[in-house]
Design a protein around this motif. Structure first.
Motif, PDB file in Angstrom:
ATOM      1  N   ALA A 118       0.822  -1.211   0.000  1.00 56.71           N
ATOM      2  CA  ALA A 118       0.000   0.000   0.000  1.00 56.71           C
ATOM      3  C   ALA A 118       0.857   1.262   0.000  1.00 56.71           C
ATOM      4  CB  ALA A 118      -0.933   0.001   1.215  1.00 56.71           C
ATOM      5  N   LEU A 119       1.862   1.281   0.870  1.00 58.53           N
ATOM      6  CA  LEU A 119       2.745   2.451   0.958  1.00 58.53           C
ATOM      7  C   LEU A 119       3.560   2.636  -0.320  1.00 58.53           C
ATOM      8  CD1 LEU A 119       4.093   2.191   4.626  1.00 58.53           C
ATOM      9  CD2 LEU A 119       2.291   3.690   3.752  1.00 58.53           C
ATOM     10  N   GLY A 120       3.906   1.508  -0.944  1.00 58.24           N
ATOM     11  CA  GLY A 120       4.698   1.579  -2.170  1.00 58.24           C
ATOM     12  C   GLY A 120       3.977   2.291  -3.298  1.00 58.24           C
ATOM     13  N   HIS A 121       2.662   2.314  -3.257  1.00 52.38           N
ATOM     14  CA  HIS A 121       1.875   2.998  -4.290  1.00 52.38           C
ATOM     15  C   HIS A 121       1.367   4.364  -3.845  1.00 52.38           C
ATOM     16  CE1 HIS A 121       1.819  -0.245  -7.226  1.00 52.38           C
ATOM     17  NE2 HIS A 121       1.567  -1.100  -6.248  1.00 52.38           N
ATOM     18  N   LYS A 122       1.602   4.695  -2.605  1.00 48.04           N
ATOM     19  CA  LYS A 122       1.164   5.997  -2.089  1.00 48.04           C
ATOM     20  C   LYS A 122       2.111   7.094  -2.577  1.00 48.04           C
ATOM     21  CE  LYS A 122       0.192   8.307   2.351  1.00 48.04           C
ATOM     22  NZ  LYS A 122      -1.144   8.802   1.994  1.00 48.04           N
ATOM     23  N   LYS A 123       1.579   8.245  -2.929  1.00 51.39           N
ATOM     24  CA  LYS A 123       2.395   9.343  -3.439  1.00 51.39           C
ATOM     25  C   LYS A 123       3.142  10.023  -2.301  1.00 51.39           C
ATOM     26  CE  LYS A 123      -0.460  10.490  -7.471  1.00 51.39           C
ATOM     27  NZ  LYS A 123      -1.258  11.550  -8.140  1.00 51.39           N
ATOM     28  N   TYR A 124       4.336  10.510  -2.610  1.00 54.19           N
ATOM     29  CA  TYR A 124       5.082  11.308  -1.646  1.00 54.19           C
ATOM     30  C   TYR A 124       4.321  12.595  -1.341  1.00 54.19           C
ATOM     31  CZ  TYR A 124       9.299   8.482  -2.489  1.00 54.19           C
ATOM     32  OH  TYR A 124      10.214   7.463  -2.577  1.00 54.19           O
ATOM     33  N   GLY A 125       4.662  13.206  -0.194  1.00 53.89           N
ATOM     34  CA  GLY A 125       4.107  14.504   0.135  1.00 53.89           C
ATOM     35  C   GLY A 125       4.585  15.569  -0.849  1.00 53.89           C
ATOM     36  N   ALA A 126       3.893  16.705  -0.859  1.00 51.90           N
ATOM     37  CA  ALA A 126       4.180  17.761  -1.829  1.00 51.90           C
ATOM     38  C   ALA A 126       5.572  18.358  -1.684  1.00 51.90           C
ATOM     39  CB  ALA A 126       3.128  18.865  -1.702  1.00 51.90           C
ATOM     40  N   ARG A 127       6.183  18.212  -0.512  1.00 48.18           N
ATOM     41  CA  ARG A 127       7.511  18.790  -0.302  1.00 48.18           C
ATOM     42  C   ARG A 127       8.621  17.999  -0.994  1.00 48.18           C
ATOM     43  NH1 ARG A 127       8.192  20.393   6.084  1.00 48.18           N
ATOM     44  NH2 ARG A 127       6.396  21.802   6.307  1.00 48.18           N
ATOM     45  N   VAL A 128       8.404  16.724  -1.222  1.00 47.20           N
ATOM     46  CA  VAL A 128       9.462  15.846  -1.724  1.00 47.20           C
ATOM     47  C   VAL A 128       9.773  16.132  -3.188  1.00 47.20           C
ATOM     48  CG1 VAL A 128      10.120  13.433  -2.138  1.00 47.20           C
ATOM     49  CG2 VAL A 128       8.836  14.057  -0.086  1.00 47.20           C
ATOM     50  N   LYS A 129      11.061  16.148  -3.496  1.00 45.73           N
ATOM     51  CA  LYS A 129      11.509  16.294  -4.883  1.00 45.73           C
ATOM     52  C   LYS A 129      12.406  15.103  -5.226  1.00 45.73           C
ATOM     53  CE  LYS A 129      11.553  21.396  -4.735  1.00 45.73           C
ATOM     54  NZ  LYS A 129      10.455  21.669  -5.688  1.00 45.73           N
ATOM     55  N   GLU A 130      12.181  14.521  -6.397  1.00 42.05           N
ATOM     56  CA  GLU A 130      12.997  13.405  -6.864  1.00 42.05           C
ATOM     57  C   GLU A 130      14.172  13.959  -7.667  1.00 42.05           C
ATOM     58  OE1 GLU A 130      10.716   9.564  -7.819  1.00 42.05           O
ATOM     59  OE2 GLU A 130       9.267  11.131  -8.325  1.00 42.05           O
ATOM     60  N   LEU A 131      15.371  13.829  -7.119  1.00 42.77           N
ATOM     61  CA  LEU A 131      16.574  14.364  -7.756  1.00 42.77           C
ATOM     62  C   LEU A 131      17.185  13.366  -8.719  1.00 42.77           C
ATOM     63  CD1 LEU A 131      18.212  16.023  -4.606  1.00 42.77           C
ATOM     64  CD2 LEU A 131      16.566  17.016  -6.228  1.00 42.77           C
ATOM     65  N   ASN A 132      16.937  12.084  -8.479  1.00 37.31           N
ATOM     66  CA  ASN A 132      17.396  11.050  -9.393  1.00 37.31           C
ATOM     67  C   ASN A 132      16.461   9.859  -9.272  1.00 37.31           C
ATOM     68  OD1 ASN A 132      19.414  10.000 -11.301  1.00 37.31           O
ATOM     69  ND2 ASN A 132      19.852   8.497  -9.708  1.00 37.31           N
ATOM     70  N   LYS A 133      15.893   9.431 -10.381  1.00 38.20           N
ATOM     71  CA  LYS A 133      14.969   8.313 -10.374  1.00 38.20           C
ATOM     72  C   LYS A 133      15.712   7.037 -10.718  1.00 38.20           C
ATOM     73  CE  LYS A 133      10.659  10.721 -11.487  1.00 38.20           C
ATOM     74  NZ  LYS A 133       9.458  10.710 -12.362  1.00 38.20           N
ATOM     75  N   ALA A 134      15.481   6.017  -9.925  1.00 41.42           N
ATOM     76  CA  ALA A 134      16.105   4.717 -10.201  1.00 41.42           C
ATOM     77  C   ALA A 134      15.434   4.079 -11.413  1.00 41.42           C
ATOM     78  CB  ALA A 134      15.971   3.813  -8.984  1.00 41.42           C
ATOM     79  N   GLU A 135      16.177   3.211 -12.091  1.00 39.58           N
ATOM     80  CA  GLU A 135      15.593   2.451 -13.186  1.00 39.58           C
ATOM     81  C   GLU A 135      14.563   1.486 -12.618  1.00 39.58           C
ATOM     82  OE1 GLU A 135      18.495   0.485 -15.527  1.00 39.58           O
ATOM     83  OE2 GLU A 135      19.511   2.339 -16.136  1.00 39.58           O
TER      84      GLU A 135
END
Length: 361
Positions: A342-359
């Motif tokens: 469930a948590l794995g599909h939950k969106k991050y909060g609005a403050r979070v920024k993804e600086l590098n996305k894993a493959e």
């Protein structure tokens, strides 16, 4: 930071039978000590960060996420807190103590690094000598060396997910989404990236880190305080000092914000690894797949094994809600495995920024 993670995760799990708690007496005692210090400070209406006990010796926090009586099926989280003054020596073995060598080994094998940054230090430095002291206080160069060395270790486990979190703390004065009056979110982000941007770029360049996620994750570690003033000293030395003080706002009730995104990040890592595992199993011959399942069953972890790695069991069917409705799935979760989905599909909060996305798999 660990206390903030516990507080915010408890709010996240409030509608579930699951909980996060200390797994051993030493961890419980350390968390309780910090909680008592914090309550006393808030009661006096002024929070002096310098009055809280800092990290003078390494300490391994041992946390367990799971349900009542489900310790064997819970998720064990181990977090190592160590003195910042150790950073320069952790890359070298000579003259290091046994504790320092153990600390270095723990870091090399860690799947997640959390770089904790005092937001008030970054935001409240105004004079030239104060700004120049930031890199020394945060040990920016030493931190980059440690993270780069850790990333090189990922060559051995490059298929496993890894995570770096750049985590500004004491952010209450710079966001207006948790009782604060000022919105300095972008200014804080820009200042943080001025400091840590070279580190992020360095990690991106390494081929072994294609499965490494890098997140920017600001946290209100207390939630009911506002920056008041700071004392600077020894700015002309190799050990400058910054001591911030905060005034308590409102009713003085702690209201952590943003820390549970760390748990979301861990869950997303597990889900990513699970997906890759499923693809590997799908490519195996029927006989090899059956052998793998039988081996797990013989070890007495059959259902737990299948639960973590994506084969549905009866008691986890509710977790399949996760992909379409993460919030509903979270409320229905009764096992650690279902919670992670469930948590794995939950969106991050609005403050979070993804600086590098894993493959992704």
């Amino acid at each position: 930071m660990v206390t903030a993670l516990l507080q915010d995760t408890k709010k996240l799990l409030v509608d579930t039978p699951l909980s996060i708690k200390a797994k051993d007496a030493k961890t419980s005692a350390r968390i309780n000590q910090h909680a008592n210090q914090l309550r006393a400070s808030l009661r006096e209406r002024e929070f002096n960060a310098g009055a809280m006990n800092g990290t003078e010796a390494p300490f391994e926090f041992n946390l367990l996420l799971g349900g009542q009586g489900q310790d064997d099926h819970g998720l064990n989280l181990k977090l190592l807190d160590f003195p910042g003054g150790w950073l320069p020596s952790l890359l070298y073995d000579e003259d290091n103590t046994q504790e320092q060598r153990e600390c270095a080994a723990f870091i090399r094998k860690a799947s997640m690094l959390v770089l904790v940054v005092d937001a008030s230090l970054v935001m409240e430095a105004s004079r030239s000598d104060e700004k120049k002291a930031i890199d020394t206080i945060l040990q920016i160069y030493e931190t980059q060396e440690i993270v780069e060395a850790w990333a090189k270790e990922r060559h051995e486990d490059s298929e496993e997910p890894a995570l770096i979190v750049i985590c500004p703390v004491k952010c209450e004065s710079y966001f207006n989404d948790n009782g604060g009056k000022h919105d300095c979110a972008e200014k804080l982000y820009d200042k943080i990236m001025e400091l840590y941007g070279p580190l992020v770029d360095s990690i991106k360049e390494q081929k072994s880190t294609r499965n490494t996620e890098i997140l920017y994750m600001p946290v209100d570690t207390i939630g009911c305080v506002e920056f008041s003033h700071a004392e600077w000293s020894d700015l002309d030395t190799h050990t400058p000092v910054f001591k911030p003080s905060f005034r308590v706002r409102g009713n003085g009730k702690q209201n952590v914000f943003g820390a549970n995104d760390i748990l979301l990040a861990v869950a997303k890592q597990i889900l990513s690894f699970q997906t890759k595992y499923q693809k590997i199993i799908a490519q195996l011959s029927k006989e090899d797949a059956e052998n793998a399942k039988n081996l797990a069953k013989e070890k007495g972890v059959f259902e737990h094994f299948l639960g973590w790695f994506g084969v549905e069991t009866e008691k986890e069917k509710l977790a399949n809600l996760a992909e379409s409705n993460a919030e509903e799935a979270l409320k229905e979760a009764t096992t650690t495995e279902a919670l992670m989905k469930a948590l794995g599909h939950k969106k991050y909060g609005a403050r979070v920024k993804e600086l590098n996305k894993a493959e992704r798999a």
